[in-house]
Scaffold this active site. Structure first.
Site, mmCIF file in Angstrom:
data_model
loop_
_atom_site.group_PDB
_atom_site.id
_atom_site.type_symbol
_atom_site.label_atom_id
_atom_site.label_comp_id
_atom_site.label_asym_id
_atom_site.label_seq_id
_atom_site.Cartn_x
_atom_site.Cartn_y
_atom_site.Cartn_z
ATOM 1 C CG ASP A 445 -2.852 3.279 -11.408
ATOM 2 O OD1 ASP A 445 -3.325 4.358 -11.020
ATOM 3 O OD2 ASP A 445 -2.004 2.627 -10.775
ATOM 4 C CG ASP A 514 -1.530 3.718 -3.844
ATOM 5 O OD1 ASP A 514 -2.269 2.806 -4.224
ATOM 6 O OD2 ASP A 514 -0.824 4.395 -4.615
HETATM 7 C C1 GLA Z 1 -0.433 3.374 -8.335
HETATM 8 C C2 GLA Z 1 -1.528 2.534 -7.713
HETATM 9 C C3 GLA Z 1 -0.943 1.351 -7.011
HETATM 10 C C4 GLA Z 1 -0.118 0.528 -7.978
HETATM 11 C C5 GLA Z 1 0.942 1.397 -8.642
HETATM 12 C C6 GLA Z 1 1.645 0.660 -9.747
HETATM 13 O O1 GLA Z 1 0.326 4.018 -7.380
HETATM 14 O O2 GLA Z 1 -2.300 3.310 -6.842
HETATM 15 O O3 GLA Z 1 -1.953 0.538 -6.439
HETATM 16 O O4 GLA Z 1 -0.977 -0.036 -8.949
HETATM 17 O O5 GLA Z 1 0.382 2.583 -9.191
HETATM 18 O O6 GLA Z 1 2.617 1.412 -10.373
#
Ligand code: GLA
Length: 693
Positions: A445, A514
């Site tokens: 990420d 997300d």
């Molecule tokens: C980002 C990702 C999510 C999750 C969060 C964790 O927002 O897109 O899927 O992994 O970080 O902090």
């Protein structure tokens, strides 16, 4: 195939259906001649003599140059701008021959005074109707040269009044397509955030009133993550230009004596068969050249269920439930390491949190493995929290200016991974993680943009930081994959902020957004599919009301929407009812039976001819086809839709079930007459499978 007419000095690049032609003109410029359908007679092309329109419209302005450089009477966007050691700021190139190496044509240019060469590379990808363009510059002199701007190429489209398409959007709303009429005045798309972007995406689509299945489309996608720029401009001389490549915004570097630099490649193509053919060309290229073989597993991800409250016990419970519905890979998301109880701490301290996992990660991994699932884990290696030990011990490891306060975003700083020791730290951290634990999947990420790019280690090249940063990410993952061959990497950047053809192939999966609302996803996935392959499109089924939209959508529709890509489950399955678990198990089983067609087949965006709001998609592979039909909300009139399928065998007979009745029809009938779909109500959906008998 590459044809060269030595006498006319004309180069002809031929793919299965298209041709791209350019040559050397009387002014010694590399001039574009043609890009369109295959003509098949290379001797037809001529290099006309161009004359200036007036003294205010000099020949340099009207010449469709393949790679215009800054200098002389050129005022349009150019592709290359440098400053030589003696402060000369323009380039005057001459043609210095060509080289052919298989499918690669290299046009060699050389400055008439300085020992500086520019190689224009054209790689012909015949079966995909694509040409890959990139440029290599070399400083053969003994003095350094400052590079201020270097694009991958310029393209010429012989029309005015085209329609341009790209994405806008933001976190939770990625891949929103916009259309804009091209007229006089430039259209610019770009990313300046260093790391990733949810707004514009590094590609262009220009069409002349095309549909999915008809009409001319000129398109290209840059194989680079990070800071890109694309400029689309209709000229006063009757054509449309596109430049694309590294964003010159806050960019500059010094090319030292004997050094070379190669731009990221720009993949471009033409079709007169509409957007569907464009997508297939790009998808096939990605599937056959970038993506790793093998079907992608159905995963469970714990993020939405537990957020930072990860514990060994809870994760084991989730894993057991996940197994019951047929999940094949269990991924622990954020929260397992350091003092990671919120966004404010933990990043950088990549040790297993003892309170959450008193006996380490192994009890969880062993349980997951004994359940017969693979194990995956979340990391955000490019980042560090100010409270972490890593930062306290190494405050100089982040991008910053010495006299300025350091800017946090999501409570974190960006590590300067262009520093050798930082890059090594990240590599070693991940190598240890993968060596010490039985891990099959990494979700990588990145949750904030870069700023304060005062990377002192880069010296005079500090403005090349955004480019070097992403190269370091690529290097680390490539190196890790050499040692840990079977590990899959998912590219996530606050959702879908790192979706591009630069990272694809180095990483295996994209986290698409997300935003897991199944209805919003239909739009996100629709746009995504224009350029990127379905096999890399991760889609999860999550809980309702959805955390973003607050919408309630039946579980079946949520599954069908996520089954359009690589299926994942991201809800809190500990709270799902027996009925939901039973449905989930059936849906996962169904997905497994069709996933080869979904992940590896051809994808079609079908036309909705009804006044009702249907969303219709098809996948075909070998002797099978799948029709996905969604009706989010029935409209007054409650009309059915008659949908015509694509890509079946005309003469073949296909068996399918509709409203519980088994039907057998010819491919020709299904493609010309179609099938009638009549969904009733809201959030209704069906997947219909057509098997060739
Ligand atoms: C980002 C990702 C999510 C999750 C969060 C964790 O927002 O897109 O899927 O992994 O970080 O902090």
């Amino acid at each position: 195939m590459i044809f060269i007419n030595e006498e006319k000095r004309i180069f002809n690049l031929r793919t299965e259906n298209t041709e791209y032609v350019f040559g050397l003109d009387n002014e010694n410029l590399i001039r574009h001649i043609y890009w369109g359908n295959k003509i098949n007679n290379e001797n037809d092309f001529e290099m006309d003599v161009l004359c200036e329109v007036s003294t205010n419209d000099p020949v340099y302005e009207i010449t469709p140059e393949e790679y215009p450089v800054f200098g002389g009477l050129r005022y349009s966007e150019n592709c290359l701008k440098v400053t030589f050691d003696d402060k000369t700021r323009d380039i005057v190139y001459k043609y210095d021959g060509y080289e052919v190496d298989g499918d690669l044509l290299v046009i060699k240019l050389k400055d008439v005074y300085y020992n500086f060469t520019i190689n224009l590379n054209y790689k012909v990808m015949e079966k995909y109707d694509l040409i890959e363009r990139y440029v290599t510059i070399t400083n053969e002199s003994d003095q350094s040269i400052v590079i201020e701007e270097i694009y991958s190429g310029q393209l010429h489209i012989p029309y005015e009044n085209l329609i341009f398409r790209n994405t806008h959007g933001h976190w939770g709303a990625e891949q929103q397509m916009f259309k804009q009429n091209v007229s006089y005045g430039k259209i610019t798309i770009e990313n300046r955030k260093g790391v990733s972007g949810h707004n514009n995406n590094p590609y262009f689509i220009l069409d002349k009133n095309a549909t999915e299945t008809s009409g001319e489309v000129f398109y290209g996608a840059l194989r680079m993550s990070g800071n890109f720029k694309g400029v689309i401009e209709q000229t006063p001389y009757g054509e449309t230009l596109v430049q694309m490549g590294i964003n010159p915004y806050d960019f500059q570097f010094t090319l030292n004596p004997k050094e070379s630099f190669t731009t990221p490649p720009l993949l471009c193509g033409y079709t007169d068969k509409g957007f569907e053919k464009m997508s297939h060309n790009l998808h096939n290229f990605a599937k056959e050249n970038l993506l790793r073989e093998g079907l992608r597993p159905v995963l469970y991800n714990s993020w939405e269920a537990t957020e930072f409250n990860v514990t060994c016990e809870e994760q084991i419970k989730l894993a057991r439930e996940a197994k019951k519905i047929g999940t094949e890979l269990f991924v622990v998301d954020d929260g397992w390491f350091g003092q990671r109880n919120s966004i404010h701490n933990g990043l950088g301290d990549w040790y297993v949190n003892k309170e959450k996992f008193p006996k380490g990660l192994n009890p969880l991994i062993e349980e997951v493995k004994s359940l017969g699932m693979k194990f995956g884990i979340w990391v955000e290696p490019e980042m560090v929290n100010p409270l972490s030990k890593l930062y306290i011990d190494n405050p100089d490891w982040i991008y910053h200016f010495k006299t300025r306060e350091r800017t946090t975003s999501r409570g974190q700083y960006v590590l300067n991974i262009t520093k050798k020791e930082v890059k090594e730290f990240i590599y070693n951290m991940l190598d240890n993680l993968l060596s010490n634990y039985d891990i099959d999947y990494i979700k990588w990420d990145v949750n904030r943009p870069i700023c304060e790019g005062g990377a002192t280690n880069l010296g005079e090249n500090e403005r090349k930081m955004a480019f070097d940063h992403i190269q370091a990410v690529y290097d680390i993952v490539k190196e890790l994959k050499k040692k840990h061959k079977n590990v899959l990497f998912e590219a996530c950047a606050s959702g879908g902020g790192r979706i591009d053809l630069g990272i694809l192939g180095i990483f295996d999966d994209f986290w698409t957004s997300d935003n897991t609302d199944a209805y919003d996803r239909l739009f996100i996935q629709h746009t995504y599919s224009h350029i990127y392959p379905i096999k890399a499109m991760r889609a999860w089924v999550t809980d309702c009301p959805n955390f973003l939209s607050q919408r309630n959508i039946p579980l079946r529709f949520r599954f069908h929407s996520a089954m359009m890509g690589t299926l994942g489950i991201g809800g809190n399955i500990l709270k799902w009812s027996n009925e939901d678990m039973k449905l989930a198990k059936d849906m996962v089983e169904e997905y497994k039976s069709i996933r080869e067609i979904v992940q590896e087949g051809d994808f079609f965006r079908l036309e909705n001819t009804s006044t009702n709001n249907y969303h219709l998609f098809e996948y075909t592979k070998d002797n099978e086809a799948l029709l996905f039909a969604f009706l989010p909300q029935t409209q007054i009139g409650h009309r059915p839709v008659r949908v015509k399928l694509r890509n079946l065998d005309e003469k073949g007979m296909y068996e399918y079930k509709i409203n519980g009745e088994t039907m057998v029809k010819s491919g020709s009938y299904l493609m010309n007459y179609g099938v009638n779909i009549h969904l009733r109500g809201d959030y209704q959906s069906e997947i219909i499978r057509f098997d060739r008998r």
